[in-house]
Design an enzyme around this catalytic site. Structure first.
Site, PDB file in Angstrom:
ATOM      1  N   ARG A   1      13.293   0.937   5.708  1.00 31.92           N
ATOM      2  CA  ARG A   1      12.630   1.555   6.873  1.00 31.92           C
ATOM      3  C   ARG A   1      13.562   1.606   8.075  1.00 31.92           C
ATOM      4  NH1 ARG A   1       9.387   2.245   3.518  1.00 31.92           N
ATOM      5  NH2 ARG A   1       7.119   2.224   3.678  1.00 31.92           N
TER       6      ARG A   1
ATOM      7  N   SER B   1       1.259   1.459   7.519  1.00 32.14           N
ATOM      8  CA  SER B   1       1.615   0.043   7.690  1.00 32.14           C
ATOM      9  C   SER B   1       1.962  -0.203   9.157  1.00 32.14           C
ATOM     10  CB  SER B   1       2.828  -0.314   6.833  1.00 32.14           C
ATOM     11  OG  SER B   1       2.568  -0.087   5.483  1.00 32.14           O
TER      12      SER B   1
ATOM     13  N   GLU C   1       6.056  -1.564  12.895  1.00 33.13           N
ATOM     14  CA  GLU C   1       6.687  -0.464  12.171  1.00 33.13           C
ATOM     15  C   GLU C   1       6.593   0.861  12.917  1.00 33.13           C
ATOM     16  OE1 GLU C   1       7.093   2.345   8.595  1.00 33.13           O
ATOM     17  OE2 GLU C   1       5.434   2.104   9.969  1.00 33.13           O
TER      18      GLU C   1
END
Ligand code: EPU
Length: 348
Positions: A164, A237, A343
């Site tokens: 990520r 998320s 995130e």
């Protein structure tokens, strides 16, 4: 020559999946690269900050909004070339790319189905799901350099991809992603690497079957944005899965056994990473820290289907969302000594 149509005081909440936050002082929608340059120059001349908005599915807008120019990326070219190369403008809905690839029998994107948002965002956070990361199939990222207003094409080695993570995410003021080329595998087999996917799929599944199973799994977790889903207002998320040293993961497993959170140590989910580190499951940590699925704080809650997603139930504020996220982060740190990192991007 296109004229720049700058709007004033545009509400951003409806342009995001969380449906939270205040207006953009200035707003422009760009459909061509030249207009993107004009928009950035306009902001520079006016000495206001400029931020990029894409699909809005991984973005948190502060209640006070944005005191600058928000540029909505709507570059929409989509070209499936012979040999498995796909070229997609930053504004193309990601699912459209996955759809076209699977329909042609081009492997590589089938596990990345059901991810909301647009193509330009995929290299930024190196989107991943079900054992596949988009970095694996990226051939080139076309970017606008924000310092020189020149376009450039970066190969994957220049993109600094990680879990990520990418150079685009680490240094958001440097580049704007304008289009992405993917190198897919015509007639190639699909990727079935994730235990949960393997368990739910037929042997030798086609790309369409893999895609469909991934969508079913995502739907069960409210990770497909669907109009009737009460968990639909989320940013997926909310935290990254923490990556820790093996000794810390062992310590956590020991604590979990001692506290009877699990009966045996290997029930604590952990995944190997490319380095020697171990990836833990943030959703598990959140639940075991006492935030059961469905836990609410007013208009904000933990998704009733997946503890890693925070949901806005309507009528809430970004301040409430961030306060609840802080509460979760503090409790997980206190209980397990693990720090959770947000995130989605905060528009500041
Ligand atoms: N778990 C729980 N409780 C929960 C949810 C998960 O205990 O409520 C535990 C379970 O043990 C489960 C494990 O966590 O086995 C992993 O859960 P899951 O397979 O749902 O995946 P995840 O690690 O929570 C990541 C990505 C998702 C991606 C899935 C599937 C991150 C931050 N998230 O979630 O990506 O779809 O894997 O590959 O890496 C996103 O980034 O927005 C996203 C949805």
């Amino acid at each position: 020559m296109t004229t720049l149509e700058i709007e004033r005081d545009v509400l951003l909440a409806p342009l995001t999946s969380l449906e939270l936050g205040g207006p953009a002082k200035y707003f422009v929608r760009v459909t061509r690269e030249t207009t993107l340059v004009d928009a950035l120059r306009w902001a520079a001349n006016k000495q206001v900050p400029a931020a990029i908005l894409a699909g809005g599915s991984n973005l948190i807008v502060p209640d006070e909004g944005y005191e600058g120019l928000v540029i909505q990326m709507a570059l929409a070219e989509l070209d499936f070339r012979r040999g498995g190369t796909v070229s997609a403008g930053a504004g193309v809905a990601w699912e459209k790319v996955v759809d076209g690839a699977v329909a042609r029998g081009w492997a590589g994107l089938e596990c990345l189905s059901g991810i909301p948002g647009s193509t330009g965002a995929t290299p930024i956070q190196n989107v991943g799901a079900y054992g596949v990361e988009v970095a694996e199939v990226i051939a080139r990222v076309r970017v606008l350099r924000r310092d020189t207003f020149a376009f450039d094409e970066l190969v994957p080695e220049d993109c600094g991809f990680g879990y990520r993570d990418s150079v685009f995410k680490r240094d958001p003021d440097r580049f704007v992603v304008s289009s992405v080329d993917f190198a897919l595998r015509p007639n190639g087999p699909g990727a079935v690497r994730y235990a949960e996917l393997e368990k739910n799929i037929v042997p030798d599944a086609t790309l369409a079957e893999i895609r469909s199973t991934v969508r079913t799994l995502r739907r069960r977790k409210s990770m497909l944005i669907e109009p009737d889903d009460p968990n639909r207002r989320s940013a997926g998320s909310f935290f990254l899965n923490p990556v820790v040293a093996p000794a810390d993961a062992d310590r956590l497993a020991e604590q979990a056994v001692n506290e009877k959170l699990v009966s045996v140590a290997n029930e604590v989910p952990r995944y190997p990473t490319e380095g020697a580190q171990v990836k833990l499951a943030a959703g598990w940590l959140i639940e075991k820290a006492g935030f059961a699925k469905g836990t609410r704080r007013g208009a904000i809650g933990v998704s009733s289907k997946h503890a890693l997603a925070l949901v806005h139930h309507g009528g809430g504020t970004t301040a409430e969302l961030l306060a609840f996220a802080d509460e979760i982060r503090a409790r997980v740190l206190d209980r397990f000594g693990v720090t959770l990192e947000r995130e989605p991007r905060l528009l500041i």
